[in-house]
Design a protein around this motif. Structure first.
Motif, PDB file in Angstrom:
ATOM      1  N   GLY A   1       0.834  -1.110  -0.127  1.00  0.00           N
ATOM      2  CA  GLY A   1       0.135   0.108  -0.113  1.00  0.00           C
ATOM      3  C   GLY A   1       0.811   1.356  -0.187  1.00  0.00           C
ATOM      4  O   GLY A   1       2.126   1.163   0.369  1.00  0.00           O
ATOM      5  N   PRO A   2       0.210   2.495  -0.522  1.00  0.00           N
ATOM      6  CA  PRO A   2       0.905   3.509  -0.628  1.00  0.00           C
ATOM      7  C   PRO A   2       1.601   4.171   0.561  1.00  0.00           C
ATOM      8  O   PRO A   2       2.538   4.738   0.767  1.00  0.00           O
ATOM      9  CB  PRO A   2       0.150   4.601  -1.079  1.00  0.00           C
ATOM     10  CG  PRO A   2      -0.973   3.801  -1.574  1.00  0.00           C
ATOM     11  CD  PRO A   2      -0.913   2.576  -0.925  1.00  0.00           C
ATOM     12  N   LEU A   3       1.096   3.599   1.864  1.00  0.00           N
ATOM     13  CA  LEU A   3       1.709   4.212   3.176  1.00  0.00           C
ATOM     14  C   LEU A   3       2.231   2.946   4.029  1.00  0.00           C
ATOM     15  O   LEU A   3       2.597   3.171   5.153  1.00  0.00           O
ATOM     16  CB  LEU A   3       0.544   4.856   3.850  1.00  0.00           C
ATOM     17  CG  LEU A   3      -0.051   6.180   3.398  1.00  0.00           C
ATOM     18  CD1 LEU A   3      -1.196   6.547   4.332  1.00  0.00           C
ATOM     19  CD2 LEU A   3       0.914   7.220   3.288  1.00  0.00           C
ATOM     20  N   SER A   4       2.438   1.859   3.410  1.00  0.00           N
ATOM     21  CA  SER A   4       3.160   0.878   3.895  1.00  0.00           C
ATOM     22  C   SER A   4       4.534   1.096   4.709  1.00  0.00           C
ATOM     23  O   SER A   4       5.373   1.504   3.857  1.00  0.00           O
ATOM     24  CB  SER A   4       3.192  -0.442   2.860  1.00  0.00           C
ATOM     25  OG  SER A   4       3.749  -1.344   3.647  1.00  0.00           O
TER      26      SER A   4
ATOM     27  N   ASP B   1      -7.655  17.283   3.891  1.00  0.00           N
ATOM     28  CA  ASP B   1      -8.897  17.267   2.822  1.00  0.00           C
ATOM     29  C   ASP B   1      -9.224  15.813   2.343  1.00  0.00           C
ATOM     30  O   ASP B   1      -9.290  15.493   1.092  1.00  0.00           O
ATOM     31  CB  ASP B   1      -8.400  18.141   1.531  1.00  0.00           C
ATOM     32  CG  ASP B   1      -8.148  19.492   1.870  1.00  0.00           C
ATOM     33  OD1 ASP B   1      -8.573  20.240   3.074  1.00  0.00           O
ATOM     34  OD2 ASP B   1      -7.540  20.217   0.938  1.00  0.00           O
ATOM     35  N   GLY B   2      -9.024  14.963   3.326  1.00  0.00           N
ATOM     36  CA  GLY B   2      -9.478  13.697   3.014  1.00  0.00           C
ATOM     37  C   GLY B   2      -8.344  12.717   2.454  1.00  0.00           C
ATOM     38  O   GLY B   2      -8.688  11.691   1.870  1.00  0.00           O
ATOM     39  N   VAL B   3      -7.086  13.409   2.608  1.00  0.00           N
ATOM     40  CA  VAL B   3      -5.958  12.615   2.059  1.00  0.00           C
ATOM     41  C   VAL B   3      -5.049  12.387   3.009  1.00  0.00           C
ATOM     42  O   VAL B   3      -4.582  13.425   3.820  1.00  0.00           O
ATOM     43  CB  VAL B   3      -5.400  13.259   0.740  1.00  0.00           C
ATOM     44  CG1 VAL B   3      -4.129  12.741   0.423  1.00  0.00           C
ATOM     45  CG2 VAL B   3      -6.425  13.502  -0.357  1.00  0.00           C
ATOM     46  N   LEU B   4      -4.377  11.097   3.281  1.00  0.00           N
ATOM     47  CA  LEU B   4      -3.395  10.800   4.091  1.00  0.00           C
ATOM     48  C   LEU B   4      -2.099  11.391   3.529  1.00  0.00           C
ATOM     49  O   LEU B   4      -1.833  10.639   2.494  1.00  0.00           O
ATOM     50  CB  LEU B   4      -3.584   9.571   4.707  1.00  0.00           C
ATOM     51  CG  LEU B   4      -4.634   9.105   5.414  1.00  0.00           C
ATOM     52  CD1 LEU B   4      -4.698   7.588   5.606  1.00  0.00           C
ATOM     53  CD2 LEU B   4      -4.730   9.724   6.706  1.00  0.00           C
ATOM     54  N   ARG B   5      -1.253  11.755   4.157  1.00  0.00           N
ATOM     55  CA  ARG B   5      -0.075  12.299   3.516  1.00  0.00           C
ATOM     56  C   ARG B   5       1.057  11.845   4.453  1.00  0.00           C
ATOM     57  O   ARG B   5       1.202  12.190   5.570  1.00  0.00           O
ATOM     58  CB  ARG B   5      -0.017  13.991   3.235  1.00  0.00           C
ATOM     59  CG  ARG B   5      -1.065  14.377   2.365  1.00  0.00           C
ATOM     60  CD  ARG B   5      -0.764  15.782   1.386  1.00  0.00           C
ATOM     61  NE  ARG B   5      -2.045  16.194   1.093  1.00  0.00           N
ATOM     62  CZ  ARG B   5      -2.023  15.822  -0.481  1.00  0.00           C
ATOM     63  NH1 ARG B   5      -1.071  15.149  -0.933  1.00  0.00           N
ATOM     64  NH2 ARG B   5      -3.254  16.206  -1.090  1.00  0.00           N
TER      65      ARG B   5
ATOM     66  N   PRO C   1       5.402  11.774   5.402  1.00  0.00           N
ATOM     67  CA  PRO C   1       6.562  12.772   5.290  1.00  0.00           C
ATOM     68  C   PRO C   1       7.391  12.724   4.163  1.00  0.00           C
ATOM     69  O   PRO C   1       7.873  13.995   4.110  1.00  0.00           O
ATOM     70  CB  PRO C   1       7.369  12.354   6.747  1.00  0.00           C
ATOM     71  CG  PRO C   1       7.138  10.946   6.546  1.00  0.00           C
ATOM     72  CD  PRO C   1       5.715  10.410   6.281  1.00  0.00           C
ATOM     73  N   ASP C   2       7.375  12.088   3.122  1.00  0.00           N
ATOM     74  CA  ASP C   2       8.121  11.948   2.186  1.00  0.00           C
ATOM     75  C   ASP C   2       7.388  12.060   0.941  1.00  0.00           C
ATOM     76  O   ASP C   2       7.620  11.730  -0.431  1.00  0.00           O
ATOM     77  CB  ASP C   2       9.204  11.002   2.136  1.00  0.00           C
ATOM     78  CG  ASP C   2      10.116  10.888   3.255  1.00  0.00           C
ATOM     79  OD1 ASP C   2      10.520  11.962   3.520  1.00  0.00           O
ATOM     80  OD2 ASP C   2      10.132   9.716   3.763  1.00  0.00           O
ATOM     81  N   GLY C   3       6.182  12.653   0.842  1.00  0.00           N
ATOM     82  CA  GLY C   3       5.426  12.552  -0.317  1.00  0.00           C
ATOM     83  C   GLY C   3       4.165  11.786  -0.600  1.00  0.00           C
ATOM     84  O   GLY C   3       3.656  11.709  -1.592  1.00  0.00           O
ATOM     85  N   GLN C   4       4.367  10.447   0.345  1.00  0.00           N
ATOM     86  CA  GLN C   4       3.451   9.517  -0.155  1.00  0.00           C
ATOM     87  C   GLN C   4       2.086  10.007   0.252  1.00  0.00           C
ATOM     88  O   GLN C   4       1.948  10.653   1.178  1.00  0.00           O
ATOM     89  CB  GLN C   4       3.720   8.042   0.978  1.00  0.00           C
ATOM     90  CG  GLN C   4       5.034   7.825   0.895  1.00  0.00           C
ATOM     91  CD  GLN C   4       5.951   8.594   1.975  1.00  0.00           C
ATOM     92  OE1 GLN C   4       5.804   9.726   2.460  1.00  0.00           O
ATOM     93  NE2 GLN C   4       7.020   7.552   2.691  1.00  0.00           N
ATOM     94  N   SER C   5       1.175   9.429  -0.288  1.00  0.00           N
ATOM     95  CA  SER C   5      -0.234   9.883  -0.024  1.00  0.00           C
ATOM     96  C   SER C   5      -1.340   8.629  -0.500  1.00  0.00           C
ATOM     97  O   SER C   5      -1.254   7.892  -1.188  1.00  0.00           O
ATOM     98  CB  SER C   5      -0.727  11.049  -1.046  1.00  0.00           C
ATOM     99  OG  SER C   5      -0.677  10.725  -2.218  1.00  0.00           O
ATOM    100  N   GLN C   6      -2.522   8.597   0.113  1.00  0.00           N
ATOM    101  CA  GLN C   6      -3.604   7.910  -0.414  1.00  0.00           C
ATOM    102  C   GLN C   6      -4.732   8.490   0.389  1.00  0.00           C
ATOM    103  O   GLN C   6      -4.760   9.067   1.603  1.00  0.00           O
ATOM    104  CB  GLN C   6      -3.406   6.570   0.464  1.00  0.00           C
ATOM    105  CG  GLN C   6      -4.389   5.517   0.338  1.00  0.00           C
ATOM    106  CD  GLN C   6      -4.034   4.252   1.028  1.00  0.00           C
ATOM    107  OE1 GLN C   6      -3.471   3.985   1.758  1.00  0.00           O
ATOM    108  NE2 GLN C   6      -4.452   2.911   0.515  1.00  0.00           N
ATOM    109  N   SER C   7      -5.735   8.349  -0.412  1.00  0.00           N
ATOM    110  CA  SER C   7      -7.140   8.994   0.032  1.00  0.00           C
ATOM    111  C   SER C   7      -7.558   8.185   1.321  1.00  0.00           C
ATOM    112  O   SER C   7      -7.172   6.866   1.266  1.00  0.00           O
ATOM    113  CB  SER C   7      -8.017   8.812  -1.113  1.00  0.00           C
ATOM    114  OG  SER C   7      -8.735   7.687  -1.221  1.00  0.00           O
ATOM    115  N   LEU C   8      -8.257   8.918   2.079  1.00  0.00           N
ATOM    116  CA  LEU C   8      -8.594   8.262   3.369  1.00  0.00           C
ATOM    117  C   LEU C   8      -9.724   6.944   2.988  1.00  0.00           C
ATOM    118  O   LEU C   8      -9.866   6.160   3.694  1.00  0.00           O
ATOM    119  CB  LEU C   8      -9.435   9.174   4.263  1.00  0.00           C
ATOM    120  CG  LEU C   8     -10.104   8.870   5.589  1.00  0.00           C
ATOM    121  CD1 LEU C   8      -8.807   8.174   6.432  1.00  0.00           C
ATOM    122  CD2 LEU C   8     -10.566  10.164   6.323  1.00  0.00           C
ATOM    123  N   GLN C   9     -10.479   7.489   1.920  1.00  0.00           N
ATOM    124  CA  GLN C   9     -11.624   6.481   1.703  1.00  0.00           C
ATOM    125  C   GLN C   9     -11.100   5.070   1.352  1.00  0.00           C
ATOM    126  O   GLN C   9     -11.338   4.124   1.394  1.00  0.00           O
ATOM    127  CB  GLN C   9     -12.519   6.961   0.670  1.00  0.00           C
ATOM    128  CG  GLN C   9     -13.665   6.103   0.112  1.00  0.00           C
ATOM    129  CD  GLN C   9     -14.529   6.914  -0.902  1.00  0.00           C
ATOM    130  OE1 GLN C   9     -14.519   7.918  -0.907  1.00  0.00           O
ATOM    131  NE2 GLN C   9     -15.546   6.155  -1.423  1.00  0.00           N
TER     132      GLN C   9
END
Length: 754
Positions: free
Chosen positions: A535-538, A549-553, A555-563
């Motif tokens: 996953g993007p935040l693994s 704004d509903g996006v988990l970000r 520290p190094d630019g990784q992101s994934q929508s909360l949904q």
């Protein structure tokens, strides 16, 4: 945040309200429901010597008639001003004593509302009448509390006399304000249903948890055995904030007859069975140097109160926060008369005191030959004049600058009576508006699902201000959802604790709890998905993941929508309890709120003073011959931190200014002095503005950032724009005519007689 904050959002409940499908408390009809009606006292002071209920009991459809001798017992609770949940500390039908006109003396239960009212009219009561007085005697007054150091009820700073002696000009003036009544569109009502030892009450309320706590205490029940439901409230303005006697009488009657009972209080009875705005006297003595800077500030407020409560709405505390002055003395005093206990009515501390303060400031400006706006400017301060702490934000002069530009203040004639329009004298007036930022603890249940839906529940209230919409906006902004995807439920005491709907606190305190719940969802989801193998935040440090704004970000630019992250969880949803606990809230204050009380911090804390500010300008036309008074233009500019919903905020501010026009020119509860009764107890004779009275009302909403008040940066606005209107109109009347009127409301007859 997503663009659901500081934008115009249509109310989520708008369609339900305009189509009549929104459920109000009195819309609920439990099976087998009976109807209640009150018989109220015809005298103001005395004792009941006998009650004949035989004719009422013989009336077809009447089921029961209760008096002080037959009403089922319950324990009375303390009044609000004595530290309890009651609207007053005196409870009718506990004995034979009469303490105010319109006091309930009998309660009739019948099969229909018409039969109940006929029965109530047939109850025959005889009295031994005593002497009574409805108006306060301002010379017979007392200091609230223990005097000096009693919560600032008497406060002295500096050398007052030296400040007066050093002045170039002084004003010494007294202003009065009358009794007023709330008159919400929705009538007072209460519906009670007992099922064994479990009780459900439907009632329009500004504090369902206060009701539940007080009712449970009155019947020695656990709070879990009492449900209080108030899904929508059709206006309140302070009148539905506590437990009223008619509520407890309805509950007792339902217990007595063994069936649900609903009472809808008649409009005339609404003037006596609940609270009102007490009459007041404001004594100001202001002194200033030739440059306009205040050298002495003296303010004594004397407010009417009942014979059995001390109604303390301390306007002196708010007024003394306005302007810099080295020498200040204020006193909060009360004077008793024979009425029910007064209470909160929209801007309860501010309306009356700013009528006096801002009129006195205008008079001082004329004596100094100084522009009234500039007098405010030279006395503006970024430090609270008596507390000595900085304001968390203060945009008073920015408000004056903005409204001066829109209004055209520069075109104001410098001489009294110098502006005309045909047969009309024209005057311009200005005044300051302010409202304290109060802080209360709040919780909120927030649940989000991977389907893109969210659910918010809390024991807050929508009194017509758009709270359902505001809570949905906050959740939508944080969770990255459309507003319509958020389902908000409120108005039930069993939901997570939320503050009383009073003091303009709901959006700030309850909204901050919703915000916290959303952030907790982000934190918990981040912790779960970062521990997964893909996953993007693994593998990301979850403590460094933010929700924007509903996006988990990461520290190094990784992101994934909360949904999307939620869809990776086997449950597909997450639920939390959001909390708002401002650092200024002590354990004692938090406990008070959770126990159904009003555990408020502010507006002054050890770090900051927290207020919203505004400036208002009025144009008044007065006919030379008839003395008719018209207000063709009223402009206001306001700064109150973050604007959550610009559409509903604009509506609140404009509505407050219209209310202010009513206070200035229309509203007064007339009094039958010999009988100590309120006289115009109906909405035909209790005057308020109509469409023909309101011309141009313009609202400007200034941007302001305040990071201290709460995480959303929000200040309350529900009462802000009322505060300066009456004085702005009164000052415009003086500019047009040279007649300084000191009593509200301002009427044609006042101009003729003066």
């Amino acid at each position: 945040m997503a663009q659901t904050i500081n934008t115009e959002v249509t109310r989520t409940d708008a369609r339900r309200k305009v189509t009549g499908t929104a459920t109000y408390a009195a819309d609920v009809i439990p099976a087998g429901m009976l109807h209640g009606a009150l018989t109220c006292s015809a005298i103001a002071v005395g004792t009941v010597t006998s009650i004949d209920t035989s004719a009422a009991e013989a009336e077809p459809g009447v089921v029961a008639v209760y008096t002080h001798e037959t009403l089922p017992d319950y324990k009375t609770v303390k009044g609000f001003y004595s530290g309890g949940p009651g609207s007053a500390s005196f409870w009718p039908m506990e004995g034979t004593e009469i303490k105010y006109a319109g006091q309930p003396v009998a309660y009739v239960v019948a099969e229909t509302a018409a039969a109940a009212r006929r029965g109530a009219d047939l109850v025959q009561v005889t009295y031994e009448e005593g002497e009574s007085s409805i108006h306060m005697d301002a010379s017979d007054n007392f200091v609230v509390g223990a005097g000096e150091d009693s919560d600032g009820m008497v406060l002295t700073k500096g050398d007052l006399q030296a400040g007066h002696d050093a002045a170039a000009q002084s004003v010494d003036m007294t202003f009065t304000t009358p009794f007023q009544h709330h008159n919400p569109m929705e009538m007072f009502s209460a519906t009670a249903e007992w099922r064994g030892d479990r009780l459900t009450v439907w009632m329009p309320s500004q504090s369902v948890r206060t009701l539940r706590a007080g009712i449970a205490g009155a019947y020695d029940l656990p709070e879990t055995s009492v449900r209080v439901i108030s899904p929508f409230v059709g206006g309140a303005f302070g009148s539905k904030a506590g437990i009223t006697p008619y509520t407890m009488l309805t509950i007792a009657a339902a217990k007595g007859v063994g069936a649900p009972v609903r009472l809808i209080v008649t409009r005339p009875q609404m003037y006596t069975v609940a609270t009102f705005r007490p009459e007041t006297r404001q004594e100001f003595r202001l002194s200033a140097a030739a440059d306009g800077k205040l050298t002495a500030y003296e303010h004594v407020e004397i407010a009417q109160t009942s014979q059995f409560d001390a109604v303390v709405n301390p306007g002196t505390h708010i007024a003394r926060a306005m302007y810099a002055c080295p020498n200040i003395h204020t006193e909060q005093r009360l004077s008793r008369s024979d009425t029910n206990t007064g209470g909160f009515m929209r801007a309860p501390n501010e309306y009356q005191t700013f009528w006096g303060l801002e009129s006195a400031m205008d008079e001082l400006a004329w004596k100094l030959d100084m522009d009234p706006v500039e007098l405010r400017r030279v006395n503006d301060t970024m430090t609270h004049p008596t507390a000595g702490v900085p304001f968390s934000s203060r945009s008073l002069m920015e408000s004056y600058d903005a409204v001066s530009q829109s209004f055209g203040w520069a075109d104001r004639g410098r001489e009294i009576g110098s502006m005309t329009d045909g047969d009309w004298l024209v005057g311009y007036g200005c005044a300051t508006a302010t409202y304290p930022t109060n802080i209360l603890a709040s919780n909120a249940q927030v649940r989000m699902q991977a389907t893109g839906n969210a659910y918010v529940a809390l024991a807050a209230h929508d009194v017509g201000t758009g709270t359902y919409t505001i809570m949905a906006q906050v959740a939508a902004a944080r969770l990255g959802l459309p507003v319509e995807a958020v389902d908000v439920v409120m108005g039930e005491a069993s939901f997570p604790v939320a503050p009383i709907s009073g003091g303009s606190t709901t959006a700030a305190s309850a909204g901050s709890a919703v915000h916290d719940g959303c952030m907790k969802i982000g934190q918990q989801v981040a912790a779960r998905v970062s521990a997964m193998s893909d996953g993007p935040l693994s593998g990301v440090d979850a403590s460094r993941v933010t929700l924007e704004d509903g996006v988990l970000r990461g520290p190094d630019g990784q992101s994934q929508s909360l949904q999307e992250a939620l869809s990776m969880l086997p449950e597909g949803e997450i639920e939390v309890i959001g909390e708002f606990r401002h650092p200024a809230l002590t354990d004692e204050l938090i406990a008070a709120t959770f126990n159904g009380g009003y555990g408020t911090a502010g507006p002054v804390t050890p770090e900051f003073a927290m207020f919203a500010f505004g400036a208002e300008m009025a144009e008044v036309h007065i006919h030379k011959y008839t003395h008719e008074i018209r207000v063709p233009r009223l402009h206001g500019a306001f700064a109150a931190g973050t604007w959550l919903n610009r559409k509903t905020a604009h509506s609140q501010l404009m509505g407050g200014m219209v209310w202010g026009i009513g206070s200035a020119l229309h509203e007064v509860t007339e009094v039958d002095t010999p009988r100590a009764r309120f006289l115009n107890a109906n909405i035909a004779e209790y005057l308020i503005p109509v469409n023909a009275d309101i011309r141009e009302v313009r609202v400007e909403m200034l941007e302001e950032q305040d990071d201290y008040v709460n995480p959303l940066g929000v200040k309350g606005i529900g009462e802000l724009s009322i505060v300066g209107t009456a004085a702005a109109i009164g000052n415009a009347v003086y500019h047009a005519t040279g007649k300084r009127l000191t009593s509200l409301p301002i009427r044609m007859s006042d101009l003729i007689s003066s």
